[in-house]
Design an enzyme around this catalytic site. Structure first.
Site, PDB file in Angstrom:
ATOM      1  N   ARG A 101       0.875  -1.182   0.000  1.00 41.15           N
ATOM      2  CA  ARG A 101       0.000   0.000   0.000  1.00 41.15           C
ATOM      3  C   ARG A 101       0.903   1.220   0.000  1.00 41.15           C
ATOM      4  NH1 ARG A 101      -5.355   1.515   3.411  1.00 41.15           N
ATOM      5  NH2 ARG A 101      -6.124   0.091   1.831  1.00 41.15           N
ATOM      6  N   HIS A 128      -7.155   0.593  -6.584  1.00 41.31           N
ATOM      7  CA  HIS A 128      -7.396  -0.272  -5.410  1.00 41.31           C
ATOM      8  C   HIS A 128      -8.091  -1.551  -5.889  1.00 41.31           C
ATOM      9  CE1 HIS A 128      -7.616  -1.456  -1.360  1.00 41.31           C
ATOM     10  NE2 HIS A 128      -8.502  -0.611  -0.864  1.00 41.31           N
ATOM     11  N   GLN A 131      -9.976  -4.074  -3.586  1.00 37.76           N
ATOM     12  CA  GLN A 131     -11.302  -3.564  -3.219  1.00 37.76           C
ATOM     13  C   GLN A 131     -12.306  -3.914  -4.313  1.00 37.76           C
ATOM     14  OE1 GLN A 131     -12.174  -1.810  -0.231  1.00 37.76           O
ATOM     15  NE2 GLN A 131     -14.175  -2.393  -1.053  1.00 37.76           N
ATOM     16  N   ASP A 219     -17.268   6.860  -1.986  1.00 34.02           N
ATOM     17  CA  ASP A 219     -16.053   6.760  -1.156  1.00 34.02           C
ATOM     18  C   ASP A 219     -15.781   8.153  -0.595  1.00 34.02           C
ATOM     19  OD1 ASP A 219     -13.656   5.934   0.018  1.00 34.02           O
ATOM     20  OD2 ASP A 219     -12.519   5.996  -1.858  1.00 34.02           O
ATOM     21  N   CYS A 257     -16.457   1.625   0.361  1.00 33.31           N
ATOM     22  CA  CYS A 257     -15.316   0.745   0.658  1.00 33.31           C
ATOM     23  C   CYS A 257     -14.877   0.848   2.104  1.00 33.31           C
ATOM     24  CB  CYS A 257     -14.160   1.074  -0.275  1.00 33.31           C
ATOM     25  SG  CYS A 257     -13.545   2.756  -0.046  1.00 33.31           S
ATOM     26  N   ARG A 285     -13.694  -8.520   1.487  1.00 38.68           N
ATOM     27  CA  ARG A 285     -12.264  -8.311   1.239  1.00 38.68           C
ATOM     28  C   ARG A 285     -11.495  -9.592   1.587  1.00 38.68           C
ATOM     29  NH1 ARG A 285     -10.019  -3.245   1.182  1.00 38.68           N
ATOM     30  NH2 ARG A 285      -8.151  -4.432   0.633  1.00 38.68           N
TER      31      ARG A 285
HETATM   32  N1   CP Z   1     -11.257  -0.232   2.145  1.00 36.56           N
HETATM   33  C1   CP Z   1      -9.989  -0.252   2.602  1.00 36.56           C
HETATM   34  O1   CP Z   1      -9.022  -0.503   1.865  1.00 36.56           O
HETATM   35  O2   CP Z   1      -9.895  -0.017   3.928  1.00 36.56           O
HETATM   36  P1   CP Z   1      -8.547   0.180   4.783  1.00 36.56           P
HETATM   37  O3   CP Z   1      -7.971   1.515   4.424  1.00 36.56           O
HETATM   38  O4   CP Z   1      -9.004   0.084   6.209  1.00 36.56           O
HETATM   39  O5   CP Z   1      -7.606  -0.935   4.411  1.00 36.56           O
HETATM   40  N1  NVA Z   2      -9.981   6.672  -1.452  1.00 36.70           N
HETATM   41  C1  NVA Z   2      -9.585   6.288  -0.118  1.00 36.70           C
HETATM   42  C2  NVA Z   2      -9.774   4.823   0.046  1.00 36.70           C
HETATM   43  C3  NVA Z   2      -9.407   4.260   1.401  1.00 36.70           C
HETATM   44  C4  NVA Z   2      -9.567   2.797   1.483  1.00 36.70           C
HETATM   45  C5  NVA Z   2      -8.156   6.716   0.140  1.00 36.70           C
HETATM   46  O1  NVA Z   2      -7.317   6.551  -0.755  1.00 36.70           O
HETATM   47  O2  NVA Z   2      -7.867   7.220   1.219  1.00 36.70           O
END
Ligand code: CP
Ligand code: NVA
Length: 299
Positions: A101, A128, A131, A219, A257, A285
């Protein structure tokens, strides 16, 4: 087995492979598929915080008989000057797979270039895809066959939305995307969607997007790393909130999400309401990623 070594975005796999991963995930979820990965190790590198991604991957690896290890940048030499490429070379020799990540999508691609083990995108600023796997599994469970589904994305043209656009094109879901004019999806993503299948209809009118929708997905407006844009984004997204008024004429399922910012992109009432399927979406997930890992590791 998947053709691709790495899973950097959802369109690294083909439409038929996507269907296979989702079917495998559903079989694992139901208990019909008891595949195990004894001693398999997943290295997980996080530049941003996470609840779902971290815990679902770690739990999933435990359930599969393997192991996952959490690596924050400060914990390893990456945070102290060691290049990404060297980190990738080394982690790829220890682990069976690496989940990352990161902020920059190009950094993910650099890791993939140098790792001999599969690299899985656990979120970048652009994408993502894990997701999206969970989202599609949830839509199949709650709404039905993809070619009969109409979906709406309402909000920011962000990482989650962009992978969802690609996934919908691959799955044959009829999607309409509504974003404020300055926060649209990347043109390059819409072009990729057009190569994969039917591209989304694009509008700046959220009411138009949800008119015939079976599923409405949003989101956060301020993604991780965008905190300095908070003021201007809150103004730009006026009218894009999922609230009871906005959804008054639709019985569409509501997706998010998570994490959600109640009172910004969605109200607490809607998130907790009868149309919300966000908790099943979050659970998925776990199942979706187990399906991905067994397919990626060819087990
Ligand atoms: N939806 C998602 O990726 O959540 P987190 O940021 O908690 O991993
Ligand atoms: N769009 C959000 C998703 C988090 C899971 C971010 O990137 O913070």
């Amino acid at each position: 087995m998947l053709e691709t070594t790495h899973f950097t975005d959802i369109d690294d796999i083909s439409a038929s492979e996507l269907d296979r991963v989702l079917t495998r995930a559903a079989d694992i979820k139901s208990g019909a598929d008891e595949t195990q990965l004894p001693r398999a190790t997943l290295a997980m590198l996080f530049e941003k915080p996470s609840t779902r991604t971290r815990v679902s991957f770690e739990t999933g690896m435990t359930q599969l008989g393997g192991h996952a290890l959490f690596l924050g940048p400060e914990d390893i030499q990456l945070g102290h000057g060691e290049p990404l490429s060297d980190t990738a070379r080394v982690l790829g020799r220890y682990g069976d797979a690496i989940m990352v990540r990161l902020f920059k999508h190009d950094d993910l691609l650099e890791i993939a270039e140098h790792s001999e083990a599969p690299v899985i995108n656990g979120l970048t600023d652009d994408a993502h895809p894990c997701q999206t796997l969970a989202d599609l599994l949830t839509i199949r469970e709650h709404v039905g066959e993809f070619d009969e589904v109409q979906a709406a994305w309402v909000g920011d043209g962000n990482n989650v939305g962009q992978s969802f656009v690609l996934g919908c094109a691959m799955a044959g879901i009829d999607l309409t995307v509504a974003t404020p004019p300055d926060y649209a999806m990347d043109d390059e993503v819409i072009a990729r969607a057009a190569e994969l299948g039917e591209p989304p209809k694009v509008t700046t009118n959220p009411d138009e997007a949800i008119a015939d929708a079976d599923v409405v997905y949003t989101d956060v407006w301020i993604s991780m790393g965008q905190e300095s844009q908070r003021h201007e984004k809150l103004q730009a997204f006026e009218g894009f909130q999922l609230n009871e008024d906005f959804l008054a004429d639709t019985d569409a399922k509501v997706m998010h999400c998570l994490p959600a910012h109640r009172g910004e992109e969605i109200t607490g009432d809607v998130l907790e309401g009868d149309q919300s399927i966000v908790w099943d979406q979050a659970e998925n997930r776990l199942h979706a990623q187990k399906g991905l890992i067994v397919e990626l590791l060819d087990k």
